[in-house]
Design an enzyme around this catalytic site. Structure first.
Site, mmCIF file in Angstrom:
data_model
loop_
_atom_site.group_PDB
_atom_site.id
_atom_site.type_symbol
_atom_site.label_atom_id
_atom_site.label_comp_id
_atom_site.label_asym_id
_atom_site.label_seq_id
_atom_site.Cartn_x
_atom_site.Cartn_y
_atom_site.Cartn_z
ATOM 1 N N ARG A 69 -35.132 -62.585 -23.067
ATOM 2 C CA ARG A 69 -34.073 -63.395 -23.021
ATOM 3 C C ARG A 69 -33.613 -61.835 -22.517
ATOM 4 N NH1 ARG A 69 -32.478 -66.048 -28.585
ATOM 5 N NH2 ARG A 69 -30.275 -66.191 -27.101
ATOM 6 N N HIS A 70 -32.782 -61.922 -21.448
ATOM 7 C CA HIS A 70 -31.009 -60.846 -21.698
ATOM 8 C C HIS A 70 -30.596 -60.749 -23.023
ATOM 9 C CE1 HIS A 70 -28.243 -63.804 -23.043
ATOM 10 N NE2 HIS A 70 -28.930 -64.356 -22.312
ATOM 11 N N ARG B 65 -26.331 -61.234 -16.560
ATOM 12 C CA ARG B 65 -26.934 -61.007 -18.172
ATOM 13 C C ARG B 65 -28.623 -60.402 -17.290
ATOM 14 N NH1 ARG B 65 -25.215 -66.121 -18.340
ATOM 15 N NH2 ARG B 65 -26.198 -67.505 -19.502
ATOM 16 N N ASN C 159 -23.015 -64.295 -26.136
ATOM 17 C CA ASN C 159 -23.273 -64.585 -27.181
ATOM 18 C C ASN C 159 -22.607 -64.271 -28.695
ATOM 19 O OD1 ASN C 159 -26.662 -63.260 -26.003
ATOM 20 N ND2 ASN C 159 -26.036 -65.369 -26.162
ATOM 21 N N HIS D 200 -33.654 -66.013 -19.541
ATOM 22 C CA HIS D 200 -32.413 -67.204 -20.825
ATOM 23 C C HIS D 200 -33.120 -68.105 -21.940
ATOM 24 C CE1 HIS D 200 -28.942 -65.770 -17.658
ATOM 25 N NE2 HIS D 200 -29.889 -67.054 -17.325
ATOM 26 N N GLU E 11 -29.863 -70.053 -16.227
ATOM 27 C CA GLU E 11 -29.465 -71.033 -17.769
ATOM 28 C C GLU E 11 -29.106 -72.112 -17.943
ATOM 29 O OE1 GLU E 11 -30.635 -71.765 -20.310
ATOM 30 O OE2 GLU E 11 -29.690 -70.841 -22.248
HETATM 31 O O1 G3H Z 1 -26.868 -73.003 -23.802
HETATM 32 C C1 G3H Z 1 -28.389 -73.122 -23.252
HETATM 33 C C2 G3H Z 1 -29.027 -72.111 -24.824
HETATM 34 O O2 G3H Z 1 -29.765 -70.726 -24.862
HETATM 35 C C3 G3H Z 1 -30.111 -73.789 -25.774
HETATM 36 O O3 G3H Z 1 -29.297 -73.319 -26.732
HETATM 37 O O4 G3H Z 1 -30.103 -75.345 -26.308
HETATM 38 O O5 G3H Z 1 -30.393 -75.002 -29.040
HETATM 39 O O6 G3H Z 1 -28.192 -75.510 -27.357
HETATM 40 P P1 G3H Z 1 -29.704 -74.843 -27.189
#
Ligand code: G3H
Length: 192
Positions: free
Chosen positions: A8-9, A59, A15, A144, A79
């Site tokens: 990941r970045h 990022r 974050n 991401h 992402e």
């Molecule tokens: O917004 C994207 C996130 O990296 C993913 O998180 O799918 O658990 O909400 P999530």
């Protein structure tokens, strides 16, 4: 044998504040990860040739910027698009769009953010990336969380609809070595 490295970045400003999406810069800790990454990668990759793929977002490029390898940028690695929820925290989403929040909890793989994407959408747009990965030699991908979960599930032979639950923490380099019987995984955590 060829390997794939995933990261990941580094931690981003979003974050830190719990906001999703956006195109924020790395935080101080995230920049520290970027500075440590070349050494972490070198320890695992050795002298093998490597190409680094990033997304178009700042990022990932800030995270990869000290890596001394050829770099390529893919829009398909951006992402998961949170649409109208982009830039909000989960708490703000729950307050402003309670039905959406509940629907996502109900079916996280299929749920599509209004004006944005679902995990399934991400799996579909990753098809060309996966095809290219299958043809290439050693590749490192800096991208991401949601995108890496889908790539990780693919190589681990986990059903794609389980992607939302793959564990891909920050500041951890993941080495995948596809073998005849399955993929070998090594996780290397940065000391930050
Ligand atoms: O917004 C994207 C996130 O990296 C993913 O998180 O799918 O658990 O909400 P999530």
């Amino acid at each position: 044998p060829r390997c794939i490295w995933l990261s990941r970045h580094g931690e981003s400003a979003f974050n830190l504040t719990g906001k999703i999406g956006g195109d924020s810069d790395l935080s101080a800790r995230g920049r520290e990860y970027a500075r440590q990454l070349p050494q972490l990668v070198k320890m695992s990759v050795g002298d093998r040739p490597l190409t680094v793929w990033t997304s178009t977002l700042k990022r990932t490029q800030q995270t990869a910027k000290y890596l001394p390898y050829r770099q390529l940028t893919w829009k398909a690695l951006d992402e998961l698009d949170a649409g109208q929820c982009d830039g909000l925290t989960y708490e703000e989403i729950e307050n402003r769009y309670p039905d959406d929040f509940a629907a996502r909890d109900e079916n996280k793989y299929e749920y599509r953010y209004p004006g944005g994407e679902s995990y399934r959408d991400v799996v579909v747009r990753l098809e060309p990336i996966i095809m290219e990965l299958e043809r290439q030699e050693n590749i490192m991908i800096v991208t991401h969380q949601a995108v890496l979960r889908c790539i990780y599930a693919y190589f681990m032979n986990v059903s794609q609809d389980q992607s939302p639950w793959m564990e891909v923490p920050l500041h951890t380099l993941i080495k995948l070595e596809p073998k005849a019987y399955g993929t070998e995984v090594i996780r290397i955590k940065a000391d930050i």
